[in-house]
Design a protein around this motif. Structure first.
Motif, PDB file in Angstrom:
ATOM      1  N   GLU A 139      -0.687   9.667 -20.635  1.00 41.22           N
ATOM      2  CA  GLU A 139      -0.070  10.331 -19.496  1.00 41.22           C
ATOM      3  C   GLU A 139      -0.854   9.957 -18.243  1.00 41.22           C
ATOM      4  O   GLU A 139      -2.087   9.926 -18.260  1.00 41.22           O
ATOM      5  CB  GLU A 139      -0.092  11.848 -19.707  1.00 41.22           C
ATOM      6  N   LEU A 140      -0.146   9.683 -17.163  1.00 39.85           N
ATOM      7  CA  LEU A 140      -0.782   9.311 -15.903  1.00 39.85           C
ATOM      8  C   LEU A 140      -1.034  10.536 -15.031  1.00 39.85           C
ATOM      9  O   LEU A 140      -0.143  11.354 -14.819  1.00 39.85           O
ATOM     10  CB  LEU A 140       0.121   8.324 -15.141  1.00 39.85           C
ATOM     11  N   PHE A 141      -2.267  10.640 -14.531  1.00 37.88           N
ATOM     12  CA  PHE A 141      -2.623  11.657 -13.544  1.00 37.88           C
ATOM     13  C   PHE A 141      -3.055  10.938 -12.261  1.00 37.88           C
ATOM     14  O   PHE A 141      -3.828   9.975 -12.344  1.00 37.88           O
ATOM     15  CB  PHE A 141      -3.766  12.541 -14.036  1.00 37.88           C
ATOM     16  N   TRP A 142      -2.568  11.372 -11.119  1.00 39.57           N
ATOM     17  CA  TRP A 142      -2.977  10.713  -9.875  1.00 39.57           C
ATOM     18  C   TRP A 142      -3.082  11.684  -8.705  1.00 39.57           C
ATOM     19  O   TRP A 142      -2.405  12.701  -8.644  1.00 39.57           O
ATOM     20  CB  TRP A 142      -2.050   9.561  -9.513  1.00 39.57           C
ATOM     21  N   ILE A 143      -3.981  11.336  -7.784  1.00 41.81           N
ATOM     22  CA  ILE A 143      -4.130  11.999  -6.486  1.00 41.81           C
ATOM     23  C   ILE A 143      -4.171  10.881  -5.459  1.00 41.81           C
ATOM     24  O   ILE A 143      -4.906   9.909  -5.633  1.00 41.81           O
ATOM     25  CB  ILE A 143      -5.430  12.823  -6.411  1.00 41.81           C
ATOM     26  N   THR A 197      -8.577  13.973   1.138  1.00 36.32           N
ATOM     27  CA  THR A 197      -7.654  14.878   1.835  1.00 36.32           C
ATOM     28  C   THR A 197      -7.764  14.795   3.352  1.00 36.32           C
ATOM     29  O   THR A 197      -7.164  15.596   4.062  1.00 36.32           O
ATOM     30  CB  THR A 197      -7.882  16.340   1.397  1.00 36.32           C
ATOM     31  N   LYS A 198      -8.527  13.860   3.880  1.00 43.41           N
ATOM     32  CA  LYS A 198      -8.672  13.773   5.336  1.00 43.41           C
ATOM     33  C   LYS A 198      -7.324  13.443   5.981  1.00 43.41           C
ATOM     34  O   LYS A 198      -6.458  12.814   5.365  1.00 43.41           O
ATOM     35  CB  LYS A 198      -9.746  12.762   5.725  1.00 43.41           C
ATOM     36  N   ASP A 199      -7.169  13.857   7.243  1.00 41.51           N
ATOM     37  CA  ASP A 199      -5.908  13.634   7.947  1.00 41.51           C
ATOM     38  C   ASP A 199      -6.162  13.291   9.402  1.00 41.51           C
ATOM     39  O   ASP A 199      -7.311  13.020   9.796  1.00 41.51           O
ATOM     40  CB  ASP A 199      -4.978  14.846   7.803  1.00 41.51           C
ATOM     41  N   GLU A 200      -5.093  13.321  10.205  1.00 37.78           N
ATOM     42  CA  GLU A 200      -5.212  12.918  11.603  1.00 37.78           C
ATOM     43  C   GLU A 200      -6.042  13.884  12.443  1.00 37.78           C
ATOM     44  O   GLU A 200      -6.377  13.577  13.593  1.00 37.78           O
ATOM     45  CB  GLU A 200      -3.824  12.745  12.226  1.00 37.78           C
ATOM     46  N   ASN A 201      -6.395  15.047  11.888  1.00 32.85           N
ATOM     47  CA  ASN A 201      -7.256  15.996  12.595  1.00 32.85           C
ATOM     48  C   ASN A 201      -8.722  15.889  12.180  1.00 32.85           C
ATOM     49  O   ASN A 201      -9.580  16.548  12.774  1.00 32.85           O
ATOM     50  CB  ASN A 201      -6.772  17.425  12.346  1.00 32.85           C
ATOM     51  N   ASP A 244      -1.807   9.005  11.118  1.00 31.89           N
ATOM     52  CA  ASP A 244      -0.784   9.581  10.249  1.00 31.89           C
ATOM     53  C   ASP A 244      -1.282   9.542   8.808  1.00 31.89           C
ATOM     54  O   ASP A 244      -1.959   8.583   8.413  1.00 31.89           O
ATOM     55  CB  ASP A 244       0.526   8.793  10.369  1.00 31.89           C
ATOM     56  N   THR A 245      -0.974  10.575   8.028  1.00 29.36           N
ATOM     57  CA  THR A 245      -1.391  10.635   6.630  1.00 29.36           C
ATOM     58  C   THR A 245      -0.324  11.334   5.795  1.00 29.36           C
ATOM     59  O   THR A 245       0.503  12.082   6.313  1.00 29.36           O
ATOM     60  CB  THR A 245      -2.718  11.410   6.455  1.00 29.36           C
ATOM     61  N   SER A 246      -0.385  11.090   4.487  1.00 28.48           N
ATOM     62  CA  SER A 246       0.478  11.799   3.536  1.00 28.48           C
ATOM     63  C   SER A 246      -0.299  11.980   2.244  1.00 28.48           C
ATOM     64  O   SER A 246      -0.547  11.022   1.513  1.00 28.48           O
ATOM     65  CB  SER A 246       1.764  11.009   3.260  1.00 28.48           C
ATOM     66  N   TYR A 247      -0.692  13.222   1.973  1.00 31.04           N
ATOM     67  CA  TYR A 247      -1.465  13.553   0.766  1.00 31.04           C
ATOM     68  C   TYR A 247      -0.545  14.151  -0.291  1.00 31.04           C
ATOM     69  O   TYR A 247       0.346  14.946   0.019  1.00 31.04           O
ATOM     70  CB  TYR A 247      -2.565  14.560   1.121  1.00 31.04           C
TER      71      TYR A 247
END
Length: 266
Positions: free
Chosen positions: A108-112, A171-175, A192-195
């Motif tokens: 089974e695949l787990f990803w972040i 988890t870093k983002d544009e802020n 721009d980011t997408s977590y």
């Protein structure tokens, strides 16, 4: 009761994650009830970032081991997406290939992952996946937009025992603003980011306790050691909080790792 404790049992109880905090409506014993104040936009951003990193760290503790893979899918300049929507489609195509290869091997695949666009226009995707033996070659074959970089989590500069560094980074983002040596903060490096994470990684509900007073410095449960203690001020409530992780002695590095490999089999 002004103080609460949340206890999360992870990895079948081999890892115990604990949060202690003052109720947002009340002060410590003997203090007057605080007036509610509307949090600022910056307060909300900081609180959301703390919570997002916390959940990422708990998923890392629950589903991943130090031997798993921390990778980056890079874009060649000519393959850079024109929007986050396009980048998401690129990721979805690639991860479908990875999942298919895992299924062929009985895993089974787990990803972040976090898709990131830099302020200068460069794009890349950070991804954490469980190692199944030939994970690096699977990731490389699945990505046709540029290079694939990978390393074992334990060998990366973002590794520590309770995965705090890696969770904060992924988890870093544009802020997000990095702290410089002189104590000031640099300008954000991302525009721009997408977590997101795979859907097959639920977290257990915590056991919630109400405490009479703010507890003294924590002591490790018998058979466990405390990996790290962190104390600070919640930017949303203005009250102090404490977080620490207890790990069962000898289980995280050997017994738990073996057990996780077995549990990952379909």
């Amino acid at each position: 009761m002004a103080t609460k404790r949340k206890k999360y049992e992870l990895r079948h109880g081999d890892v115990i994650d604990i949060e202690e905090f003052h109720d947002g409506n009340y002060g410590a014993p003997g203090e007057k009830r605080n007036k509610k104040k509307k949090p600022t936009k910056e307060d909300m951003q900081k609180a959301n970032a703390i919570n997002k990193a916390k959940r990422a760290r708990q998923r890392l503790l629950e589903y991943f081991s130090p031997d798993d893979i921390w990778a980056t899918w890079k874009y060649q300049v000519e393959n850079r997406p024109q929007s986050m929507e396009e980048a998401l489609k690129d990721f979805q195509r690639a991860i479908r290939i990875v999942r298919k290869e895992y299924k062929k091997r009985g895993y089974e695949l787990f990803w972040i992952r976090n898709i990131e666009k830099g302020t200068k226009g460069a794009w890349h995707i950070h991804i954490i996946v469980n190692e199944i033996g030939d994970t690096a070659s699977i990731l490389g074959r699945a990505w046709d937009k540029g290079e694939t970089w990978h390393i074992e989590i334990k060998k990366s500069k973002f590794y520590d025992e309770d995965f705090t560094k890696l969770a904060n980074y992924v988890t870093k983002d544009e802020n997000t603003r990095e702290k410089k040596k002189d104590g000031t903060y640099a300008k954000p490096r991302l525009s721009d980011t997408s977590y997101n994470t795979s859907r097959n990684m639920p977290l257990p509900d915590p056991e919630v306790q109400k405490l009479v007073r703010w507890p003294k410095e924590p002591k490790a449960k018998k058979g466990y050691y405390i990996a790290k203690i962190h104390e600070g001020i919640n930017p949303k409530t203005g009250y102090k909080y404490r977080h620490y992780t207890m790990i069962k002695i000898s289980s995280f590095a050997d017994e738990v790792r073996h057990k996780v490999k077995i549990d990952r089999k379909i």
